[in-house]
Design an enzyme around this catalytic site. Structure first.
Site, mmCIF file in Angstrom:
data_model
loop_
_atom_site.group_PDB
_atom_site.id
_atom_site.type_symbol
_atom_site.label_atom_id
_atom_site.label_comp_id
_atom_site.label_asym_id
_atom_site.label_seq_id
_atom_site.Cartn_x
_atom_site.Cartn_y
_atom_site.Cartn_z
ATOM 1 N N CYS A 35 119.170 126.751 28.907
ATOM 2 C CA CYS A 35 118.136 126.793 27.866
ATOM 3 C C CYS A 35 116.792 127.249 28.447
ATOM 4 O O CYS A 35 116.634 128.416 28.757
ATOM 5 C CB CYS A 35 118.052 125.437 27.177
ATOM 6 S SG CYS A 35 117.225 125.501 25.578
ATOM 7 N N GLU A 70 125.180 120.286 30.290
ATOM 8 C CA GLU A 70 124.871 118.968 30.878
ATOM 9 C C GLU A 70 124.856 117.863 29.818
ATOM 10 O O GLU A 70 124.847 116.683 30.167
ATOM 11 C CB GLU A 70 123.533 119.021 31.636
ATOM 12 C CG GLU A 70 122.252 119.117 30.792
ATOM 13 C CD GLU A 70 121.913 120.531 30.318
ATOM 14 O OE1 GLU A 70 122.783 121.421 30.419
ATOM 15 O OE2 GLU A 70 120.784 120.746 29.836
ATOM 16 N N HIS A 114 123.531 123.620 26.402
ATOM 17 C CA HIS A 114 123.337 122.555 27.395
ATOM 18 C C HIS A 114 124.662 121.934 27.830
ATOM 19 O O HIS A 114 125.041 120.866 27.343
ATOM 20 C CB HIS A 114 122.462 121.445 26.802
ATOM 21 C CG HIS A 114 121.059 121.867 26.540
ATOM 22 N ND1 HIS A 114 120.111 121.941 27.535
ATOM 23 C CD2 HIS A 114 120.439 122.241 25.405
ATOM 24 C CE1 HIS A 114 118.964 122.344 27.018
ATOM 25 N NE2 HIS A 114 119.134 122.536 25.728
#
Lengths: 190, 308
Positions: A79, A170, A168
């Site tokens: 991002c 993560e 994302h």
């Protein structure tokens, strides 16, 4: 073999989520807040966050040091991290590290209300993707390879040792994109 | 394009807390016009809170404090590319509906405004836009999370420039969470009752050792050292309200001073554990707002007691 030492840029953003994921995969993580810490890491993750704020907190000296780092060492941005790695940034125009030959548009899907979790593809296999005030790749240079897509959009790309995703990974359970980055550092390729 | 990011369940909460994750390690600044918003963005703020009046002014001027005018908020949204937050009154779900329609990125259901409901907070699950709520202790934080808050901030005492209650509330929440970790499973039932919080959330915090949503600090932070203090105590980001753009409760600070102060607090939030950087930014920063000692405020005049 010693575990790989991965830096996670921790000036601002979701650096903790990246740290957890990388540690889960067996890497040793250094939270990088000062430019000198870049000397001790094998690769760098630039997390999500506010790309403009990260640039400003880094300052001139920090940005220059990062530019040098991403020229020679592997880096992975998600991002805001993808925005920072890009050569050309729009909406609004902004300085980048120039490591990735792409044009990227900030907040391309709209505001938070337009954030969404979607199904995309990593290569040919399905993958959940979390998009938060996400940017979009608008132009890809000839050396840029698409590694993940969502609908028609390229959402993760690679150029040499540089990896970038507009979503994302993560924030999902799926560890494949981070694993790909660790492989990239270990083998120099995907 | 298939999207599962609607207002339902787990995926919605992940998107809401996801944005809060992106704001970690940063500073969210109160602004009252486009000019201030641009100064905040230039100084490295991760987000701005769009207001009609900052808390220090509200406290000084009195009257009913309501949601800012949408025109004002839109002006601020158009001026910056960082996320824009806005406040609604406690329990005022119609103001929240208007703010959601306007497209703000986060709603603060805030004790700084005059409450609209004496018993109920907004049902935040009913919204797609994420909410942040204030809390003074763990029970209050968990009640707000149960209602759908995707971020908690300590209440502190807004508009004072006195950090004492931001510290008190952060210490309270952190120590109550630490306390849960040593309890036996059957003791959690009684503790949940004492905290007046849902059992499932109490069990979750006992297991994880932290709130299920990001935990930020607000209410009286005025200097880089204040930001460092609350972050060393466990805050993951800081809200700075009146402390940047006000010289005192009724006068705006010089914009150049405000920008320097903003920049200094931003650097302090990143390097909150690095005394060398903290010294550097503290030397550069112009003097902080005059402030109002919390100990001199009568309890009935406190903002933090609003909300239940």
């Amino acid at each position: 073999m010693l575990p790989m030492k991965i830096g996670v840029l921790a000036v601002q953003g979701d650096f903790d989520a990246h740290r957890h994921r990388l540690e889960e995969l067996g890497a040793e993580v250094v939270l990088v807040r000062c430019p000198e810490q870049l000397n001790e890491v094998d690769g760098l993750v630039i997390p999500g966050g506010e790309s403009g704020a990260i640039l400003r907190i880094l300052g001139r000296q920090g940005v220059e040091k990062l530019k040098q780092f991403v020229r020679v060492k592997p880096a992975f941005g998600t991002c805001a991290g993808a925005i920072l790695l890009a050569k050309e940034i729009t909406h609004p125009e902004q300085e980048g590290l120039g490591a990735l030959d792409v044009r990227i548009r900030r907040n391309a899907y709209g505001r938070q209300i337009n954030s969404s979790i979607r199904q995309g593809k990593l290569g040919d296999s399905p993958m959940e993707m979390v998009f938060i005030r996400a940017p979009r790749f608008e132009r890809l240079g000839p050396e840029v390879e698409v590694i993940a897509t969502q609908g028609e959009d390229p959402v993760a790309v690679r150029q040499g040792k540089i990896l970038a995703a507009t979503f994302h990974p993560e924030l999902s359970e799926d560890t494949r994109v981070h694993q790909a980055f660790l492989d990239l550092i270990g083998n120099g390729t995907l | 394009m298939t999207s599962s990011g609607g207002s339902n369940g787990n995926s919605s909460l992940r998107l809401k807390t996801g944005l809060a994750e992106m704001l970690k390690g940063g500073v969210i600044m109160d602004v009252t016009n486009a000019g201030q918003a641009m100064i905040a963005e230039k100084a490295g703020a991760v987000s701005v809170m769009a207001l009609e009046r900052v808390p220090a002014q509200i406290r000084a001027e009195g009257g009913v404090a309501r949601m800012a005018s949408p025109k004002k908020i839109r002006e601020i949204m158009d001026a910056v590319s960082i996320p824009v937050m806005a406040k609604c009154r406690i329990g005022h779900f119609a103001e929240a509906q208007i703010l959601e329609e306007l497209g703000v990125d986060y709603i603060d259901e805030s004790e700084v405004l005059t409450p609209a409901d004496e018993a109920h907070h907004v049902d935040k699950h009913a919204f797609k836009v994420p909410f942040v709520c204030g809390a003074r202790n763990l029970g209050e934080a968990l009640r707000r999370i149960a209602e759908g808050a995707a971020m908690i901030r300590t209440k502190g005492e807004a508009g004072t420039g006195d950090v004492v209650h931001a510290v008190k509330h952060m210490r309270q929440i952190m120590s109550e969470m630490r306390g849960l970790k040593v309890l036996r499973e059957e003791e959690l039932y009684a503790r949940a009752k004492e905290l007046d919080a849902p059992l499932e959330l109490v069990q979750l915090v006992a297991r994880e050792g932290k709130l299920p949503v990001p935990n930020f600090s607000a209410g009286g932070i005025a200097t880089p050292a204040d930001a460092s203090l609350v972050m060393q105590l466990g805050a993951e980001s800081v809200f700075v309200g009146s402390g940047i753009f006000m010289a005192d409760a009724t006068h705006f600070a010089d914009p150049v001073d405000a920008e320097q102060r903003a920049r200094a607090i931003v650097r302090a939030a990143t390097h909150y554990k690095d005394a060398k950087v903290l010294l550097e930014v503290s030397e550069e920063v112009p003097s902080a707002m005059k402030g109002l000692a919390v100990s001199a405020i009568h309890e009935s005049q406190m903002l933090q007691t609003r909300g239940w």
